[in-house]
Scaffold this motif. Structure first.
Motif, PDB file in Angstrom:
ATOM      1  N   LEU A   1       1.100  -1.426  -0.067  1.00 52.46           N
ATOM      2  CA  LEU A   1       0.103   0.159  -0.107  1.00 52.46           C
ATOM      3  C   LEU A   1       0.840   1.179  -0.007  1.00 52.46           C
ATOM      4  O   LEU A   1       0.088   2.705  -0.033  1.00 52.46           O
ATOM      5  CB  LEU A   1      -0.740  -0.056   1.101  1.00 52.46           C
ATOM      6  CG  LEU A   1      -2.263  -0.878   0.726  1.00 52.46           C
ATOM      7  CD1 LEU A   1      -3.016  -1.573   2.542  1.00 52.46           C
ATOM      8  CD2 LEU A   1      -2.699  -1.301  -0.121  1.00 52.46           C
ATOM      9  N   GLN A   2       1.806   0.983   0.119  1.00 48.69           N
ATOM     10  CA  GLN A   2       2.961   2.290   0.484  1.00 48.69           C
ATOM     11  C   GLN A   2       2.468   3.361   1.301  1.00 48.69           C
ATOM     12  O   GLN A   2       2.869   4.601   1.593  1.00 48.69           O
ATOM     13  CB  GLN A   2       2.481   2.966  -1.498  1.00 48.69           C
ATOM     14  CG  GLN A   2       3.528   2.511  -2.406  1.00 48.69           C
ATOM     15  CD  GLN A   2       5.165   1.610  -2.402  1.00 48.69           C
ATOM     16  OE1 GLN A   2       5.700   3.072  -1.963  1.00 48.69           O
ATOM     17  NE2 GLN A   2       5.198   0.866  -2.464  1.00 48.69           N
ATOM     18  N   VAL A   3       2.101   2.961   2.329  1.00 52.48           N
ATOM     19  CA  VAL A   3       1.346   3.487   3.627  1.00 52.48           C
ATOM     20  C   VAL A   3       2.341   2.544   4.776  1.00 52.48           C
ATOM     21  O   VAL A   3       1.678   1.677   4.757  1.00 52.48           O
ATOM     22  CB  VAL A   3       0.317   3.835   3.755  1.00 52.48           C
ATOM     23  CG1 VAL A   3      -0.288   4.706   5.167  1.00 52.48           C
ATOM     24  CG2 VAL A   3       0.012   5.063   2.414  1.00 52.48           C
ATOM     25  N   PRO A   4       2.524   2.949   5.716  1.00 51.43           N
ATOM     26  CA  PRO A   4       3.282   2.197   7.079  1.00 51.43           C
ATOM     27  C   PRO A   4       1.935   1.367   7.341  1.00 51.43           C
ATOM     28  O   PRO A   4       0.929   2.322   8.237  1.00 51.43           O
ATOM     29  CB  PRO A   4       4.202   2.802   7.842  1.00 51.43           C
ATOM     30  CG  PRO A   4       4.752   4.072   6.757  1.00 51.43           C
ATOM     31  CD  PRO A   4       3.368   4.301   6.093  1.00 51.43           C
ATOM     32  N   HIS A   5       2.266   0.120   8.016  1.00 51.29           N
ATOM     33  CA  HIS A   5       0.794  -0.380   8.457  1.00 51.29           C
ATOM     34  C   HIS A   5       1.698  -0.692   9.571  1.00 51.29           C
ATOM     35  O   HIS A   5       2.273  -1.492  10.038  1.00 51.29           O
ATOM     36  CB  HIS A   5      -0.526  -0.859   7.966  1.00 51.29           C
ATOM     37  CG  HIS A   5      -0.673  -0.744   6.854  1.00 51.29           C
ATOM     38  ND1 HIS A   5      -0.736   0.569   5.819  1.00 51.29           N
ATOM     39  CD2 HIS A   5      -2.267  -0.744   7.454  1.00 51.29           C
ATOM     40  CE1 HIS A   5      -2.029   1.232   5.717  1.00 51.29           C
ATOM     41  NE2 HIS A   5      -3.071   0.677   5.961  1.00 51.29           N
ATOM     42  N   VAL A   6       0.812  -1.031  11.171  1.00 50.61           N
ATOM     43  CA  VAL A   6       0.921  -1.784  12.318  1.00 50.61           C
ATOM     44  C   VAL A   6      -0.452  -2.766  12.167  1.00 50.61           C
ATOM     45  O   VAL A   6      -0.848  -2.501  11.810  1.00 50.61           O
ATOM     46  CB  VAL A   6       1.249  -1.494  12.924  1.00 50.61           C
ATOM     47  CG1 VAL A   6       2.907   0.051  12.739  1.00 50.61           C
ATOM     48  CG2 VAL A   6       0.424  -0.327  14.080  1.00 50.61           C
ATOM     49  N   ARG A   7      -0.234  -4.131  13.342  1.00 47.22           N
ATOM     50  CA  ARG A   7      -0.698  -4.955  13.490  1.00 47.22           C
ATOM     51  C   ARG A   7      -0.950  -5.007  14.937  1.00 47.22           C
ATOM     52  O   ARG A   7      -0.630  -4.466  15.531  1.00 47.22           O
ATOM     53  CB  ARG A   7      -0.503  -6.309  13.489  1.00 47.22           C
ATOM     54  CG  ARG A   7       0.147  -7.248  11.734  1.00 47.22           C
ATOM     55  CD  ARG A   7       1.197  -8.150  11.907  1.00 47.22           C
ATOM     56  NE  ARG A   7       1.139  -9.038  10.526  1.00 47.22           N
ATOM     57  CZ  ARG A   7       1.293  -9.889  10.320  1.00 47.22           C
ATOM     58  NH1 ARG A   7       1.260 -10.895  11.607  1.00 47.22           N
ATOM     59  NH2 ARG A   7       1.367 -10.260   8.839  1.00 47.22           N
ATOM     60  N   GLU A   8      -2.298  -5.028  15.365  1.00 42.21           N
ATOM     61  CA  GLU A   8      -2.633  -4.907  16.957  1.00 42.21           C
ATOM     62  C   GLU A   8      -3.269  -6.136  16.470  1.00 42.21           C
ATOM     63  O   GLU A   8      -4.019  -7.413  15.807  1.00 42.21           O
ATOM     64  CB  GLU A   8      -4.281  -3.740  16.667  1.00 42.21           C
ATOM     65  CG  GLU A   8      -3.694  -1.953  16.381  1.00 42.21           C
ATOM     66  CD  GLU A   8      -4.802  -1.434  16.541  1.00 42.21           C
ATOM     67  OE1 GLU A   8      -6.351  -1.769  15.904  1.00 42.21           O
ATOM     68  OE2 GLU A   8      -5.409  -0.433  17.146  1.00 42.21           O
ATOM     69  N   PHE A   9      -3.466  -5.989  18.066  1.00 40.88           N
ATOM     70  CA  PHE A   9      -3.499  -8.253  18.636  1.00 40.88           C
ATOM     71  C   PHE A   9      -4.780  -7.895  19.683  1.00 40.88           C
ATOM     72  O   PHE A   9      -4.712  -7.142  20.302  1.00 40.88           O
ATOM     73  CB  PHE A   9      -2.483  -8.508  19.069  1.00 40.88           C
ATOM     74  CG  PHE A   9      -1.066  -8.778  17.975  1.00 40.88           C
ATOM     75  CD1 PHE A   9      -1.373  -9.952  17.867  1.00 40.88           C
ATOM     76  CD2 PHE A   9      -0.411  -7.705  18.120  1.00 40.88           C
ATOM     77  CE1 PHE A   9      -0.035 -10.181  16.706  1.00 40.88           C
ATOM     78  CE2 PHE A   9       0.550  -8.082  16.972  1.00 40.88           C
ATOM     79  CZ  PHE A   9       0.902  -8.937  15.979  1.00 40.88           C
ATOM     80  N   GLN A  10      -4.979  -8.644  20.010  1.00 38.40           N
ATOM     81  CA  GLN A  10      -6.121  -8.869  21.187  1.00 38.40           C
ATOM     82  C   GLN A  10      -5.505  -9.878  22.837  1.00 38.40           C
ATOM     83  O   GLN A  10      -4.794 -10.484  22.293  1.00 38.40           O
ATOM     84  CB  GLN A  10      -7.325  -9.368  20.995  1.00 38.40           C
ATOM     85  CG  GLN A  10      -8.625  -9.954  21.738  1.00 38.40           C
ATOM     86  CD  GLN A  10      -8.865  -8.296  22.103  1.00 38.40           C
ATOM     87  OE1 GLN A  10      -9.485  -8.190  21.651  1.00 38.40           O
ATOM     88  NE2 GLN A  10      -9.229  -8.375  24.053  1.00 38.40           N
ATOM     89  N   GLU A  11      -5.093  -8.608  23.699  1.00 35.02           N
ATOM     90  CA  GLU A  11      -4.667  -9.504  24.368  1.00 35.02           C
ATOM     91  C   GLU A  11      -4.942 -10.393  25.427  1.00 35.02           C
ATOM     92  O   GLU A  11      -6.341 -11.178  25.203  1.00 35.02           O
ATOM     93  CB  GLU A  11      -3.927  -8.027  25.664  1.00 35.02           C
ATOM     94  CG  GLU A  11      -3.687  -6.928  25.221  1.00 35.02           C
ATOM     95  CD  GLU A  11      -3.086  -6.037  26.432  1.00 35.02           C
ATOM     96  OE1 GLU A  11      -1.965  -4.883  26.358  1.00 35.02           O
ATOM     97  OE2 GLU A  11      -4.000  -6.505  26.423  1.00 35.02           O
ATOM     98  N   ASP A  12      -4.044 -11.234  25.493  1.00 34.59           N
ATOM     99  CA  ASP A  12      -4.657 -12.615  26.386  1.00 34.59           C
ATOM    100  C   ASP A  12      -5.144 -12.212  27.668  1.00 34.59           C
ATOM    101  O   ASP A  12      -4.480 -11.686  28.419  1.00 34.59           O
ATOM    102  CB  ASP A  12      -3.328 -13.693  26.385  1.00 34.59           C
ATOM    103  CG  ASP A  12      -3.300 -14.606  25.453  1.00 34.59           C
ATOM    104  OD1 ASP A  12      -4.606 -14.725  24.629  1.00 34.59           O
ATOM    105  OD2 ASP A  12      -2.250 -15.304  25.058  1.00 34.59           O
TER     106      ASP A  12
END
Length: 322
Positions: free
Chosen positions: A90-101
């Motif tokens: 996408l040529q745009v920085p992306h980060v992953r989000e996680f569901q906390e345990d």
């Protein structure tokens, strides 16, 4: 003659009597752990459990294991969670989000070597380590988490004693009992690297690690600490005593190394010596702070002269502001 003492020979007690004595000692040790936990529940844990509240998850962040969503990168996001494939596409920085345990497996890596037995006042660093383990263990198990321990007493070439991570008050009492019953090695320098290497080889699943030590050790512990922080949430719990930072004017004093037994006669009345001692202590503090930063771990500083609950609250607030 000076240095001699009278030694009386006594018959060895019967096997039954020895067994009764051992059971009595074990019961006394267990009662000591229970008394410690009850005291801390009234003086520290109740106050912390109420004041932390929403800060609880902030204090132990970083346990996301289940992928939840993707979003654009924002300043301050942890670069470890960058999704480079999506970013390139996408040529745009992306980060992953996680569901906390909901459940945390927390491990207390406890340095119980000779230097931790030191204390210039009523509280020793070892007692401070015990109080911290009891308080944090009770807070964690009270929220349904599991706690385990690795007890290192400084014995060369001997692996630390390992207590598996379990939940419940009884398990925490057992861990405190083992902590109180673990004596420091009579002689020998601390090799903190041995404790960290053992944890790195044993812990495979992401966990919360408290490395509780005064970090008075042979060099070489930074590399394994940094490796641990790549896979776990690591908090360095630094134990200290005010006398390690500044010496009083007490005249001629014999100082003894708690681990090697080496002795040194010093003149604390010498202002120049006291200044050099303070400068060396300050330089060591700066060196430790830099080492923790390079390893990527936060440091919780505990001193025998400060209330434990205040130190924990201050640490939680600092982490929340980040």
């Amino acid at each position: 003659m000076f240095g001699w003492r009278r030694v009386e020979r006594r018959a060895a007690p019967p096997v039954e009597a020895a067994a009764v004595q051992a059971v009595g000692a074990a019961s006394a040790q267990a009662g000591r752990a229970d008394a410690l936990l009850r005291r801390l529940e009234w003086t520290v844990i109740r106050r912390l459990d109420g004041l932390l509240q929403g800060d609880y998850r902030t204090l132990f962040r970083g346990f996301g294991l289940d992928f939840a969503d993707l979003r654009e990168y924002l300043p301050g996001d942890d670069v470890r969670y960058m999704d480079w494939n999506v970013t390139a596409r996408l040529q745009v920085p992306h980060v992953r989000e996680f569901q906390e345990d909901r459940e945390i497996a927390a491990w207390f890596l406890l340095d119980l070597s000779g230097s931790v037995d030191f204390g210039s006042g009523e509280v020793r660093k070892r007692a401070l380590s015990s109080d911290f383990t009891a308080v944090m263990g009770r807070l964690l198990t009270g929220h349904g988490n599991r706690v385990g321990g690795m007890l290192y007493n400084g014995v060369a070439d001997a692996p630390p004693a390992v207590l598996p991570a379990r939940s419940g008050r009884r398990h925490l009492l057992h861990m405190l009992d083992r902590l109180h019953g673990t004596a420091a090695a009579p002689r020998g320098e601390t090799r903190l690297r041995a404790l960290l290497d053992h944890a790195r080889g044993m812990l495979k699943r992401r966990s919360l690690l408290f490395v509780v030590s005064d970090f008075i050790s042979e060099p070489g512990w930074e590399a394994p600490l940094g490796m641990l922080s790549r896979h776990h949430e690591v908090i360095a719990v630094r134990l200290s005593d005010p006398l390690e930072m500044a010496l009083p004017d007490a005249g001629l004093v014999v100082l003894e190394d708690a681990e090697t037994g080496d002795q040194l006669l010093v003149d604390t009345h010498d202002a120049g010596f006291r200044e050099r001692f303070s400068a060396a202590a300050t330089a060591r503090e700066v060196s430790l702070a830099q080492a923790f930063a390079r390893c990527g771990v936060d440091c919780l500083a505990l001193t025998t002269a400060q209330r434990l609950d205040l130190a924990l609250l201050d640490f939680a607030r600092r982490r929340k502001r980040r």
